[in-house]
Design an enzyme around this catalytic site. Structure first.
Site, PDB file in Angstrom:
ATOM      1  N   ASP A  70       1.064  -1.156  -0.079  1.00  0.00           N
ATOM      2  CA  ASP A  70      -0.156   0.105   0.266  1.00  0.00           C
ATOM      3  C   ASP A  70       1.013   1.038   0.222  1.00  0.00           C
ATOM      4  OD1 ASP A  70       1.141  -0.842   2.603  1.00  0.00           O
ATOM      5  OD2 ASP A  70      -0.659   0.953   3.571  1.00  0.00           O
ATOM      6  N   ASP A 101       8.492   4.166  -1.118  1.00  0.00           N
ATOM      7  CA  ASP A 101       8.107   3.072   0.215  1.00  0.00           C
ATOM      8  C   ASP A 101       7.160   2.587  -0.528  1.00  0.00           C
ATOM      9  OD1 ASP A 101       7.541   3.430   2.298  1.00  0.00           O
ATOM     10  OD2 ASP A 101       6.410   5.746   2.765  1.00  0.00           O
ATOM     11  N   GLU A 135       0.590  -1.132   6.102  1.00  0.00           N
ATOM     12  CA  GLU A 135       1.375  -0.408   6.901  1.00  0.00           C
ATOM     13  C   GLU A 135       1.325   1.121   6.613  1.00  0.00           C
ATOM     14  OE1 GLU A 135       4.814   1.494   7.938  1.00  0.00           O
ATOM     15  OE2 GLU A 135       3.731   1.605   6.304  1.00  0.00           O
ATOM     16  N   HIS A 350       5.799  10.377   0.814  1.00  0.00           N
ATOM     17  CA  HIS A 350       4.993  10.870   0.895  1.00  0.00           C
ATOM     18  C   HIS A 350       4.693  12.301   0.574  1.00  0.00           C
ATOM     19  CE1 HIS A 350       4.284   8.079   4.918  1.00  0.00           C
ATOM     20  NE2 HIS A 350       4.604   7.810   3.998  1.00  0.00           N
TER      21      HIS A 350
END
Length: 377
Positions: A70, A101, A135, A350
Protein backbone atom coordinates in the site's frame (compact mmCIF):
# COMPACT_ATOMS: atom_id res chain seq x y z
CA UNK A 1 16.54 -0.61 -24.30
CA UNK A 2 14.96 -3.36 -22.22
CA UNK A 3 14.43 -2.54 -18.55
CA UNK A 4 16.38 -4.54 -15.99
CA UNK A 5 14.32 -7.07 -14.00
CA UNK A 6 14.15 -4.90 -10.88
CA UNK A 7 13.25 -1.75 -12.82
CA UNK A 8 10.55 -3.54 -14.79
CA UNK A 9 8.99 -5.01 -11.66
CA UNK A 10 9.12 -1.69 -9.82
CA UNK A 11 7.30 -0.03 -12.70
CA UNK A 12 4.66 -2.75 -12.73
CA UNK A 13 4.00 -2.30 -9.01
CA UNK A 14 3.90 1.51 -9.19
CA UNK A 15 1.34 1.38 -11.99
CA UNK A 16 -1.10 -0.31 -9.62
CA UNK A 17 -3.00 2.29 -7.56
CA UNK A 18 -2.71 0.56 -4.21
CA UNK A 19 -3.70 3.44 -1.94
CA UNK A 20 -4.01 2.03 1.59
CA UNK A 21 -5.57 -0.40 2.34
CA UNK A 22 -5.96 -1.39 -1.32
CA UNK A 23 -3.47 -3.81 -2.85
CA UNK A 24 -4.63 -3.41 -6.48
CA UNK A 25 -3.11 -6.70 -7.57
CA UNK A 26 0.45 -6.01 -6.40
CA UNK A 27 0.53 -9.10 -4.23
CA UNK A 28 -0.72 -11.29 -7.09
CA UNK A 29 2.30 -10.16 -9.10
CA UNK A 30 4.68 -10.99 -6.26
CA UNK A 31 2.99 -14.30 -5.47
CA UNK A 32 3.28 -15.47 -9.08
CA UNK A 33 7.03 -14.85 -9.01
CA UNK A 34 7.42 -16.61 -5.65
CA UNK A 35 5.32 -19.62 -6.62
CA UNK A 36 7.62 -20.11 -9.61
CA UNK A 37 10.50 -20.38 -7.12
CA UNK A 38 8.79 -23.07 -5.07
CA UNK A 39 7.39 -20.93 -2.27
CA UNK A 40 4.31 -22.09 -0.41
CA UNK A 41 1.81 -19.22 -0.34
CA UNK A 42 -0.67 -18.46 2.41
CA UNK A 43 -3.02 -15.58 1.72
CA UNK A 44 -4.33 -13.89 4.85
CA UNK A 45 -7.19 -11.45 4.32
CA UNK A 46 -8.40 -9.65 7.44
CA UNK A 47 -11.31 -7.23 7.03
CA UNK A 48 -10.23 -4.71 4.34
CA UNK A 49 -6.57 -5.73 4.34
CA UNK A 50 -4.77 -8.12 2.00
CA UNK A 51 -1.72 -9.95 3.33
CA UNK A 52 0.32 -12.98 2.39
CA UNK A 53 2.92 -15.18 3.99
CA UNK A 54 5.24 -17.09 1.67
CA UNK A 55 7.85 -19.62 2.69
CA UNK A 56 10.45 -21.74 0.93
CA UNK A 57 12.02 -24.43 3.06
CA UNK A 58 11.24 -25.97 6.43
CA UNK A 59 14.56 -25.74 8.22
CA UNK A 60 16.01 -23.12 10.55
CA UNK A 61 17.02 -20.40 10.44
CA UNK A 62 13.98 -18.67 8.96
CA UNK A 63 15.01 -15.45 7.22
CA UNK A 64 12.23 -13.20 5.92
CA UNK A 65 11.73 -10.08 3.88
CA UNK A 66 8.86 -7.88 5.06
CA UNK A 67 7.13 -4.97 3.38
CA UNK A 68 3.92 -3.33 2.25
CA UNK A 69 2.21 -2.91 -1.09
CA UNK A 70 0.00 0.00 0.00
CA UNK A 71 0.97 3.62 -0.56
CA UNK A 72 -0.22 6.96 0.78
CA UNK A 73 -2.58 9.06 -1.38
CA UNK A 74 -0.96 11.01 -4.20
CA UNK A 75 -2.27 14.37 -3.02
CA UNK A 76 -2.94 17.17 -5.49
CA UNK A 77 -2.24 15.82 -8.96
CA UNK A 78 -1.42 19.25 -10.36
CA UNK A 79 1.65 19.35 -8.13
CA UNK A 80 3.13 16.23 -9.72
CA UNK A 81 5.45 16.65 -12.69
CA UNK A 82 4.22 13.30 -14.03
CA UNK A 83 1.12 11.22 -13.20
CA UNK A 84 1.81 9.49 -9.86
CA UNK A 85 0.70 6.05 -11.03
CA UNK A 86 2.42 6.19 -14.40
CA UNK A 87 6.05 5.27 -13.62
CA UNK A 88 8.30 7.69 -15.45
CA UNK A 89 12.07 7.70 -15.96
CA UNK A 90 13.72 11.11 -15.88
CA UNK A 91 17.39 11.99 -15.53
CA UNK A 92 18.32 8.72 -13.85
CA UNK A 93 15.36 8.61 -11.48
CA UNK A 94 12.11 6.67 -11.51
CA UNK A 95 9.12 8.78 -10.49
CA UNK A 96 5.83 7.51 -9.10
CA UNK A 97 3.93 7.03 -5.86
CA UNK A 98 5.58 4.22 -3.96
CA UNK A 99 8.86 4.36 -5.87
CA UNK A 100 10.80 4.73 -2.62
CA UNK A 101 8.13 3.67 -0.11
CA UNK A 102 8.28 0.87 -0.83
CA UNK A 103 7.64 -0.74 -4.19
CA UNK A 104 11.27 -0.40 -5.18
CA UNK A 105 12.22 -2.45 -2.13
CA UNK A 106 9.60 -5.10 -2.92
CA UNK A 107 10.94 -5.48 -6.45
CA UNK A 108 14.51 -5.69 -5.17
CA UNK A 109 13.52 -8.41 -2.68
CA UNK A 110 11.88 -10.52 -5.38
CA UNK A 111 14.70 -10.19 -7.91
CA UNK A 112 17.39 -10.77 -5.27
CA UNK A 113 15.60 -13.94 -4.15
CA UNK A 114 15.25 -15.17 -7.74
CA UNK A 115 18.96 -14.70 -8.34
CA UNK A 116 19.94 -16.30 -5.04
CA UNK A 117 17.79 -19.40 -5.60
CA UNK A 118 19.07 -19.76 -9.17
CA UNK A 119 22.58 -20.00 -7.75
CA UNK A 120 21.68 -21.87 -4.55
CA UNK A 121 18.59 -24.02 -5.21
CA UNK A 122 19.40 -26.16 -2.17
CA UNK A 123 20.14 -23.28 0.18
CA UNK A 124 20.29 -23.65 3.93
CA UNK A 125 17.42 -22.64 6.20
CA UNK A 126 14.20 -21.09 4.93
CA UNK A 127 13.20 -17.87 3.17
CA UNK A 128 9.95 -16.06 3.94
CA UNK A 129 8.00 -13.06 2.66
CA UNK A 130 5.56 -11.21 4.93
CA UNK A 131 3.67 -8.66 2.84
CA UNK A 132 0.71 -6.44 3.80
CA UNK A 133 -1.48 -3.70 2.32
CA UNK A 134 -2.00 -1.99 5.71
CA UNK A 135 1.24 -0.30 6.72
CA UNK A 136 0.35 3.25 5.73
CA UNK A 137 -3.12 2.95 7.31
CA UNK A 138 -4.30 2.08 10.83
CA UNK A 139 -2.01 -1.00 11.03
CA UNK A 140 -4.77 -3.10 12.60
CA UNK A 141 -5.29 -5.91 10.09
CA UNK A 142 -1.87 -6.06 8.50
CA UNK A 143 1.51 -7.26 9.71
CA UNK A 144 0.40 -7.46 13.33
CA UNK A 145 -2.34 -9.98 12.44
CA UNK A 146 0.02 -12.08 10.33
CA UNK A 147 2.57 -12.10 13.16
CA UNK A 148 -0.12 -13.18 15.63
CA UNK A 149 -1.13 -16.02 13.29
CA UNK A 150 2.45 -17.23 12.87
CA UNK A 151 3.24 -16.99 16.58
CA UNK A 152 0.09 -18.95 17.47
CA UNK A 153 1.51 -21.93 15.57
CA UNK A 154 5.06 -21.34 16.79
CA UNK A 155 6.36 -20.31 13.38
CA UNK A 156 8.70 -17.53 14.40
CA UNK A 157 10.93 -15.48 12.12
CA UNK A 158 14.56 -15.65 13.21
CA UNK A 159 15.88 -12.81 11.06
CA UNK A 160 14.02 -10.17 9.06
CA UNK A 161 14.81 -7.28 6.73
CA UNK A 162 12.02 -4.72 6.50
CA UNK A 163 12.32 -2.79 3.24
CA UNK A 164 11.46 0.62 4.67
CA UNK A 165 13.37 3.52 3.06
CA UNK A 166 16.11 3.78 5.67
CA UNK A 167 18.73 5.63 3.62
CA UNK A 168 19.37 9.37 3.70
CA UNK A 169 21.89 10.38 1.01
CA UNK A 170 22.81 7.18 -0.85
CA UNK A 171 21.21 3.77 -0.68
CA UNK A 172 22.63 1.77 2.20
CA UNK A 173 24.20 4.68 4.08
CA UNK A 174 21.85 4.00 7.00
CA UNK A 175 20.53 0.72 8.36
CA UNK A 176 17.88 1.00 11.05
CA UNK A 177 18.71 -1.59 13.68
CA UNK A 178 15.91 -0.55 15.99
CA UNK A 179 13.06 1.88 16.51
CA UNK A 180 11.68 3.82 19.44
CA UNK A 181 8.40 2.85 21.04
CA UNK A 182 5.36 5.10 20.75
CA UNK A 183 2.43 5.74 23.08
CA UNK A 184 -0.27 8.40 22.78
CA UNK A 185 -2.37 9.84 25.59
CA UNK A 186 -5.71 11.60 25.08
CA UNK A 187 -6.36 13.65 28.19
CA UNK A 188 -9.62 15.41 29.04
CA UNK A 189 -9.53 17.67 32.09
CA UNK A 190 -13.02 18.41 33.40
CA UNK A 191 -14.05 21.77 34.83
CA UNK A 192 -17.23 23.83 34.97
CA UNK A 193 -18.31 26.04 32.07
CA UNK A 194 -19.28 29.62 32.86
CA UNK A 195 -19.12 33.31 31.96
CA UNK A 196 -15.67 34.87 31.96
CA UNK A 197 -17.04 37.79 33.99
CA UNK A 198 -18.05 35.40 36.78
CA UNK A 199 -15.06 33.12 37.26
CA UNK A 200 -16.13 32.30 40.82
CA UNK A 201 -19.14 30.49 39.34
CA UNK A 202 -17.00 28.40 36.98
CA UNK A 203 -13.95 26.14 37.15
CA UNK A 204 -11.47 26.74 34.32
CA UNK A 205 -9.85 23.40 33.37
CA UNK A 206 -7.21 25.15 31.24
CA UNK A 207 -5.86 27.12 34.18
CA UNK A 208 -5.93 24.07 36.42
CA UNK A 209 -4.05 21.95 33.88
CA UNK A 210 -1.18 24.23 32.93
CA UNK A 211 1.16 23.31 35.78
CA UNK A 212 0.59 19.60 35.23
CA UNK A 213 1.13 19.89 31.48
CA UNK A 214 4.28 21.92 32.07
CA UNK A 215 5.54 19.29 34.49
CA UNK A 216 5.00 16.53 31.93
CA UNK A 217 6.62 18.55 29.14
CA UNK A 218 9.73 19.27 31.21
CA UNK A 219 10.14 15.82 32.77
CA UNK A 220 13.39 14.01 32.11
CA UNK A 221 11.95 10.60 31.37
CA UNK A 222 15.34 8.98 30.90
CA UNK A 223 18.78 9.78 29.58
CA UNK A 224 18.59 7.43 26.60
CA UNK A 225 21.43 5.02 25.97
CA UNK A 226 24.09 4.29 23.38
CA UNK A 227 21.43 3.28 20.83
CA UNK A 228 18.54 5.64 21.59
CA UNK A 229 18.15 9.34 22.38
CA UNK A 230 16.28 10.37 25.55
CA UNK A 231 12.52 9.86 25.51
CA UNK A 232 10.62 12.69 23.82
CA UNK A 233 7.28 14.08 25.09
CA UNK A 234 5.37 16.17 22.55
CA UNK A 235 1.91 17.76 22.45
CA UNK A 236 0.44 17.71 18.90
CA UNK A 237 -3.13 18.78 19.70
CA UNK A 238 -4.99 20.89 22.27
CA UNK A 239 -8.62 22.02 22.28
CA UNK A 240 -10.83 23.99 24.63
CA UNK A 241 -13.70 26.43 24.52
CA UNK A 242 -16.64 27.12 22.26
CA UNK A 243 -14.97 29.74 20.09
CA UNK A 244 -16.65 32.54 22.04
CA UNK A 245 -14.41 34.96 23.94
CA UNK A 246 -16.75 35.25 26.92
CA UNK A 247 -17.16 31.58 27.85
CA UNK A 248 -14.93 29.68 30.26
CA UNK A 249 -14.59 26.16 28.82
CA UNK A 250 -15.98 23.16 30.63
CA UNK A 251 -13.36 20.77 29.29
CA UNK A 252 -9.74 20.94 28.15
CA UNK A 253 -8.47 18.30 25.73
CA UNK A 254 -4.75 17.61 25.36
CA UNK A 255 -3.24 14.93 23.16
CA UNK A 256 0.38 14.00 23.81
CA UNK A 257 2.80 11.43 22.44
CA UNK A 258 5.94 9.89 23.85
CA UNK A 259 8.64 8.29 21.71
CA UNK A 260 10.61 6.17 24.11
CA UNK A 261 13.72 4.05 24.24
CA UNK A 262 14.45 0.64 25.70
CA UNK A 263 15.02 2.46 29.00
CA UNK A 264 11.23 2.76 29.43
CA UNK A 265 8.10 0.68 28.96
CA UNK A 266 4.42 1.48 28.44
CA UNK A 267 3.51 0.57 32.01
CA UNK A 268 6.10 2.87 33.55
CA UNK A 269 5.03 5.79 31.34
CA UNK A 270 1.37 5.36 32.33
CA UNK A 271 2.35 5.20 35.98
CA UNK A 272 4.45 8.37 35.88
CA UNK A 273 1.90 10.38 33.89
CA UNK A 274 -0.89 9.35 36.26
CA UNK A 275 1.21 10.30 39.29
CA UNK A 276 1.88 13.76 37.85
CA UNK A 277 -1.77 14.42 37.06
CA UNK A 278 -2.91 13.21 40.47
CA UNK A 279 -0.37 15.43 42.21
CA UNK A 280 -2.12 18.45 40.67
CA UNK A 281 -5.57 17.37 41.90
CA UNK A 282 -7.21 17.27 38.47
CA UNK A 283 -10.57 15.79 37.56
CA UNK A 284 -9.66 14.03 34.35
CA UNK A 285 -10.21 11.18 31.94
CA UNK A 286 -7.20 9.66 30.20
CA UNK A 287 -7.24 7.18 27.33
CA UNK A 288 -4.10 5.52 25.99
CA UNK A 289 -3.18 4.22 22.55
CA UNK A 290 -0.22 1.84 22.48
CA UNK A 291 1.47 2.22 19.10
CA UNK A 292 4.38 -0.13 19.65
CA UNK A 293 7.28 -1.09 21.89
CA UNK A 294 10.88 -0.17 21.12
CA UNK A 295 13.05 -2.84 19.55
CA UNK A 296 16.77 -3.18 19.04
CA UNK A 297 19.07 -5.54 17.14
CA UNK A 298 22.47 -4.59 18.49
CA UNK A 299 24.36 -7.76 17.55
CA UNK A 300 23.85 -10.98 15.66
CA UNK A 301 24.21 -12.80 12.37
CA UNK A 302 21.64 -10.66 10.55
CA UNK A 303 23.29 -7.37 11.41
CA UNK A 304 26.71 -8.75 10.46
CA UNK A 305 25.33 -10.05 7.14
CA UNK A 306 23.60 -6.78 6.24
CA UNK A 307 26.56 -4.59 7.16
CA UNK A 308 28.86 -6.80 5.07
CA UNK A 309 26.39 -6.73 2.16
CA UNK A 310 26.20 -2.93 2.16
CA UNK A 311 29.97 -2.68 2.46
CA UNK A 312 30.47 -5.05 -0.48
CA UNK A 313 28.30 -2.84 -2.72
CA UNK A 314 29.16 0.65 -1.44
CA UNK A 315 32.71 0.01 -0.19
CA UNK A 316 31.70 1.67 3.07
CA UNK A 317 29.84 0.45 6.11
CA UNK A 318 26.40 1.85 6.95
CA UNK A 319 25.54 3.89 9.99
CA UNK A 320 23.35 1.99 12.45
CA UNK A 321 20.55 4.25 13.69
CA UNK A 322 17.24 4.00 15.55
CA UNK A 323 15.87 7.40 14.55
CA UNK A 324 12.55 8.11 12.87
CA UNK A 325 9.01 6.93 13.41
CA UNK A 326 7.54 3.50 13.96
CA UNK A 327 7.45 0.71 11.39
CA UNK A 328 6.05 -2.79 11.09
CA UNK A 329 9.38 -4.00 12.42
CA UNK A 330 7.95 -3.45 15.91
CA UNK A 331 5.42 -6.23 15.35
CA UNK A 332 7.91 -8.66 13.84
CA UNK A 333 10.32 -8.05 16.73
CA UNK A 334 7.71 -9.56 19.08
CA UNK A 335 8.77 -12.96 17.73
CA UNK A 336 12.12 -12.51 19.45
CA UNK A 337 14.23 -12.53 16.30
CA UNK A 338 16.63 -10.04 14.78
CA UNK A 339 15.05 -7.20 12.78
CA UNK A 340 16.67 -4.46 10.68
CA UNK A 341 15.44 -2.04 8.05
CA UNK A 342 17.25 -1.45 4.76
CA UNK A 343 15.75 0.38 1.82
CA UNK A 344 16.02 3.34 -0.57
CA UNK A 345 16.72 7.00 0.13
CA UNK A 346 13.79 8.52 2.00
CA UNK A 347 14.08 12.15 0.86
CA UNK A 348 10.88 12.11 -1.23
CA UNK A 349 8.66 9.61 0.58
CA UNK A 350 5.04 10.73 1.11
CA UNK A 351 5.77 13.82 -1.02
CA UNK A 352 4.64 14.78 -4.50
CA UNK A 353 7.11 13.68 -7.17
CA UNK A 354 8.28 10.73 -5.10
CA UNK A 355 11.23 9.08 -6.80
CA UNK A 356 14.05 6.60 -6.49
CA UNK A 357 17.40 6.60 -8.23
CA UNK A 358 17.36 3.81 -10.81
CA UNK A 359 20.93 2.78 -10.00
CA UNK A 360 19.89 2.47 -6.36
CA UNK A 361 17.35 -0.19 -7.28
CA UNK A 362 20.17 -2.28 -8.72
CA UNK A 363 22.38 -1.68 -5.69
CA UNK A 364 19.60 -2.53 -3.25
CA UNK A 365 18.97 -5.77 -5.12
CA UNK A 366 22.67 -6.62 -4.83
CA UNK A 367 22.60 -5.84 -1.09
CA UNK A 368 19.61 -8.09 -0.50
CA UNK A 369 21.16 -10.90 -2.56
CA UNK A 370 24.48 -10.63 -0.73
CA UNK A 371 22.65 -10.77 2.60
CA UNK A 372 20.95 -14.00 1.52
CA UNK A 373 24.31 -15.42 0.46
CA UNK A 374 25.91 -14.45 3.77
CA UNK A 375 23.15 -16.15 5.76
CA UNK A 376 21.87 -19.11 3.75
CA UNK A 377 24.33 -20.06 0.99
Amino acid sequence: MTDSPVLALTKDLISRQSVTPEDAGCQDVMIARLEALGFTIERMVFEDTTNFWARRGTQAPLFAFAGHTDVVPAGKLEHWHTPPFEPTEKEGYLYGRGAADMKGSLAAMIVATERFIAEHPDHQGSIGFLITSDEEGPFINGTVRVVETLMARDENIDMCIVGEPSSTEVVGDVVKNGRRGSITGDLTVIGTQGHVAYPHLADNPVHKSLLAIHALATTEWDKGNEYFPPTSFQIPNVQAGTGASNVIPGEFHVQFNLRFSTELCNERIVERVTQTLDQHDLNYDLKWTYNGDPFLTDTGALLDAVVDAVDSVNQTKPALLTTGGTSDGRFIARMGGQVVELGPVNATIHKVNECVKIDDLEKLTDMYQKTLENLLA
